[in-house]
Design an enzyme around this catalytic site. Sequence first.
Site, PDB file in Angstrom:
ATOM      1  N   ASN A  27     -10.219  -0.202   0.149  1.00 28.69           N
ATOM      2  CA  ASN A  27      -8.761  -0.101   0.142  1.00 28.69           C
ATOM      3  C   ASN A  27      -8.245  -0.718  -1.160  1.00 28.69           C
ATOM      4  O   ASN A  27      -8.363  -1.929  -1.361  1.00 28.69           O
ATOM      5  CB  ASN A  27      -8.228  -0.855   1.367  1.00 28.69           C
ATOM      6  CG  ASN A  27      -6.716  -0.842   1.472  1.00 28.69           C
ATOM      7  OD1 ASN A  27      -6.015  -0.496   0.528  1.00 28.69           O
ATOM      8  ND2 ASN A  27      -6.213  -1.247   2.625  1.00 28.69           N
ATOM      9  N   HIS A  57      -3.154   7.109   2.280  1.00 30.85           N
ATOM     10  CA  HIS A  57      -3.620   5.805   1.819  1.00 30.85           C
ATOM     11  C   HIS A  57      -5.031   5.581   2.362  1.00 30.85           C
ATOM     12  O   HIS A  57      -5.301   5.848   3.533  1.00 30.85           O
ATOM     13  CB  HIS A  57      -2.659   4.722   2.320  1.00 30.85           C
ATOM     14  CG  HIS A  57      -3.160   3.336   2.085  1.00 30.85           C
ATOM     15  ND1 HIS A  57      -3.680   2.928   0.878  1.00 30.85           N
ATOM     16  CD2 HIS A  57      -3.242   2.254   2.913  1.00 30.85           C
ATOM     17  CE1 HIS A  57      -4.049   1.672   0.966  1.00 30.85           C
ATOM     18  NE2 HIS A  57      -3.792   1.238   2.186  1.00 30.85           N
ATOM     19  N   CYS A 111       0.815  -1.229   0.000  1.00 36.57           N
ATOM     20  CA  CYS A 111       0.000   0.000   0.000  1.00 36.57           C
ATOM     21  C   CYS A 111       0.844   1.273   0.000  1.00 36.57           C
ATOM     22  O   CYS A 111       0.319   2.359  -0.239  1.00 36.57           O
ATOM     23  CB  CYS A 111      -0.966  -0.004   1.172  1.00 36.57           C
ATOM     24  SG  CYS A 111      -2.018  -1.462   1.195  1.00 36.57           S
TER      25      CYS A 111
HETATM   26  O1  UT7 Z   1      -3.752  -1.351   3.520  1.00 35.00           O
HETATM   27  C1  UT7 Z   1      -2.830  -1.553   4.541  1.00 35.00           C
HETATM   28  C2  UT7 Z   1      -3.237  -0.891   5.721  1.00 35.00           C
HETATM   29  N1  UT7 Z   1      -4.330  -1.611   6.345  1.00 35.00           N
HETATM   30  C3  UT7 Z   1      -4.947  -1.046   7.330  1.00 35.00           C
HETATM   31  O2  UT7 Z   1      -4.665   0.082   7.619  1.00 35.00           O
HETATM   32  C4  UT7 Z   1      -5.975  -1.830   8.123  1.00 35.00           C
HETATM   33  C5  UT7 Z   1      -5.827  -1.485   9.570  1.00 35.00           C
HETATM   34  N2  UT7 Z   1      -6.791  -2.131  10.436  1.00 35.00           N
HETATM   35  C6  UT7 Z   1      -8.104  -1.801  10.424  1.00 35.00           C
HETATM   36  O3  UT7 Z   1      -8.534  -0.998   9.637  1.00 35.00           O
HETATM   37  C7  UT7 Z   1      -8.988  -2.414  11.488  1.00 35.00           C
HETATM   38  O4  UT7 Z   1      -8.193  -3.076  12.444  1.00 35.00           O
HETATM   39  C8  UT7 Z   1     -10.042  -3.411  10.922  1.00 35.00           C
HETATM   40  C9  UT7 Z   1     -11.084  -2.626  10.124  1.00 35.00           C
HETATM   41  C10 UT7 Z   1      -9.374  -4.417  10.039  1.00 35.00           C
HETATM   42  C11 UT7 Z   1     -10.752  -4.113  12.061  1.00 35.00           C
HETATM   43  O5  UT7 Z   1     -11.359  -3.167  12.938  1.00 35.00           O
HETATM   44  P1  UT7 Z   1     -11.201  -3.329  14.521  1.00 35.00           P
HETATM   45  O6  UT7 Z   1     -11.972  -2.234  15.121  1.00 35.00           O
HETATM   46  O7  UT7 Z   1      -9.728  -3.413  14.791  1.00 35.00           O
HETATM   47  O8  UT7 Z   1     -11.949  -4.687  14.782  1.00 35.00           O
HETATM   48  P2  UT7 Z   1     -11.398  -5.991  15.504  1.00 35.00           P
HETATM   49  O9  UT7 Z   1     -10.423  -6.695  14.627  1.00 35.00           O
HETATM   50  O10 UT7 Z   1     -10.978  -5.629  16.887  1.00 35.00           O
HETATM   51  O11 UT7 Z   1     -12.712  -6.870  15.609  1.00 35.00           O
HETATM   52  C12 UT7 Z   1     -13.780  -6.457  16.463  1.00 35.00           C
HETATM   53  C13 UT7 Z   1     -14.895  -7.470  16.342  1.00 35.00           C
HETATM   54  C14 UT7 Z   1     -14.443  -8.911  16.507  1.00 35.00           C
HETATM   55  O12 UT7 Z   1     -15.451  -9.608  17.221  1.00 35.00           O
HETATM   56  P3  UT7 Z   1     -15.286  -9.913  18.795  1.00 35.00           P
HETATM   57  O13 UT7 Z   1     -14.035 -10.721  18.908  1.00 35.00           O
HETATM   58  O14 UT7 Z   1     -15.188  -8.567  19.431  1.00 35.00           O
HETATM   59  O15 UT7 Z   1     -16.526 -10.644  19.108  1.00 35.00           O
HETATM   60  C15 UT7 Z   1     -14.415  -9.437  15.104  1.00 35.00           C
HETATM   61  O16 UT7 Z   1     -14.616 -10.828  15.018  1.00 35.00           O
HETATM   62  O17 UT7 Z   1     -15.489  -7.391  15.041  1.00 35.00           O
HETATM   63  C16 UT7 Z   1     -15.568  -8.712  14.478  1.00 35.00           C
HETATM   64  N3  UT7 Z   1     -15.461  -8.577  13.027  1.00 35.00           N
HETATM   65  C17 UT7 Z   1     -16.538  -8.422  12.227  1.00 35.00           C
HETATM   66  N4  UT7 Z   1     -17.850  -8.377  12.479  1.00 35.00           N
HETATM   67  C18 UT7 Z   1     -18.683  -8.196  11.434  1.00 35.00           C
HETATM   68  C19 UT7 Z   1     -14.340  -8.556  12.274  1.00 35.00           C
HETATM   69  N5  UT7 Z   1     -14.675  -8.392  10.980  1.00 35.00           N
HETATM   70  C20 UT7 Z   1     -16.012  -8.302  10.923  1.00 35.00           C
HETATM   71  C21 UT7 Z   1     -16.923  -8.113   9.872  1.00 35.00           C
HETATM   72  N6  UT7 Z   1     -18.239  -8.075  10.174  1.00 35.00           N
HETATM   73  N7  UT7 Z   1     -16.534  -7.971   8.580  1.00 35.00           N
END
Ligand code: UT7
Length: 325
Positions: free
Chosen positions: A282, A252, A119
């Site tokens: 993205n 980005h 990225c």
């Molecule tokens: O391009 C390179 C750069 N990439 C990035 O910058 C990505 C950086 N990271 C992010 O943008 C975020 O970390 C994400 C969008 C990927 C995830 O967001 P988050 O707020 O960090 O969520 P999380 O991983 O802490 O997950 C929270 C909850 C989890 O459930 P529990 O364990 O709290 O019950 C996940 O299982 O959300 C759940 N979850 C979803 N629920 C519904 C994860 N993905 C999904 C989904 N739909 N698609």
Amino acid sequence: MKRFSRITGTGSYLPAARLSNADLVARLASEGIETSDEWIVERTGIRARHFAAAGVTSSDLGAEAARRALEAAKITPKDIDLIIVATSTPDMVFPSTACILQNKLGANGCPAFDVQAVCSGFVYALSVADAMIKSGGATTALVIGAEVFSRILDFKDRTTCVLFGDGAGAVVLQASDTPGLLASDLHADGSHVDILCTPGHVSGGSVLGDPLLKMDGQAVFKLAVGVLEQAARTVLAKAELKDTDIDWLIPHQANIRIMQSTAKKLRLPMDKVIVTVDQHGNTSAASIPLALDHGVRAGKVKPGDLVMLEGVGGGFTWGAVLLNF
Ligand code: UT7
């Protein structure tokens, strides 16, 4: 006379198929994967993304974006003497996507190569083109970010498959006697390879390892918010400018929350940030030139504006470019 490089045209291209969150939620539900528009919007800001049709490659998308950038710069493929493509989803193992794209454009003969910094790829590629122009190695460069990330998504992994899309953006960068690119700052830290990777590789006629994208989203998020501020401060210091001088921040486009955090640290209101993540998702190396072109064509980014481009992604890689548009 001192030699500088300057962007003289921008272009972008999105494949026709647009999937709203509702479309994607329905597609995933049919595979037994549960997600929702609310979750995607709240955690990422993404509302839609584009997916390329089967058989459409990064070079196809990149060539379309390049044609639009050439038109905007009022030049022809014959004028190009350097092509750099930033991509992590190349058409082939080799030759480079840049060579394939060069032939599609009919710009044969000039040097053409790919840059792989995921990225951050576009910021890397732009910095390389700037250095080649300043050193006299090129006069008119085409710098492209092009991706078909839909090909490496695991549609059984809801934590990643809702985030990415396909597309391409391009700029024409030309030698100039007035400063365009003012400063750049590039970094990589290979100790973080595992937090964002597509580990599969070709060996002995088979793919060894998983050929689909893996990401530890939280680890990437934490690193991203720190390094984006650092890189921005470094290029501002190199150019002897301050954060309040910035007209447009074009980071980005991965997650609106990362963009909001970066803008806040740089004391910029969100109306000085070009945001396309809501409509494109993205698009990895394509996201910055796509957003730049959208900003230009929307009449926001104008000649003379001070623009900060910032990339961050797999590697771990990051960097910034500060320029007078
Ligand atoms: O391009 C390179 C750069 N990439 C990035 O910058 C990505 C950086 N990271 C992010 O943008 C975020 O970390 C994400 C969008 C990927 C995830 O967001 P988050 O707020 O960090 O969520 P999380 O991983 O802490 O997950 C929270 C909850 C989890 O459930 P529990 O364990 O709290 O019950 C996940 O299982 O959300 C759940 N979850 C979803 N629920 C519904 C994860 N993905 C999904 C989904 N739909 N698609």
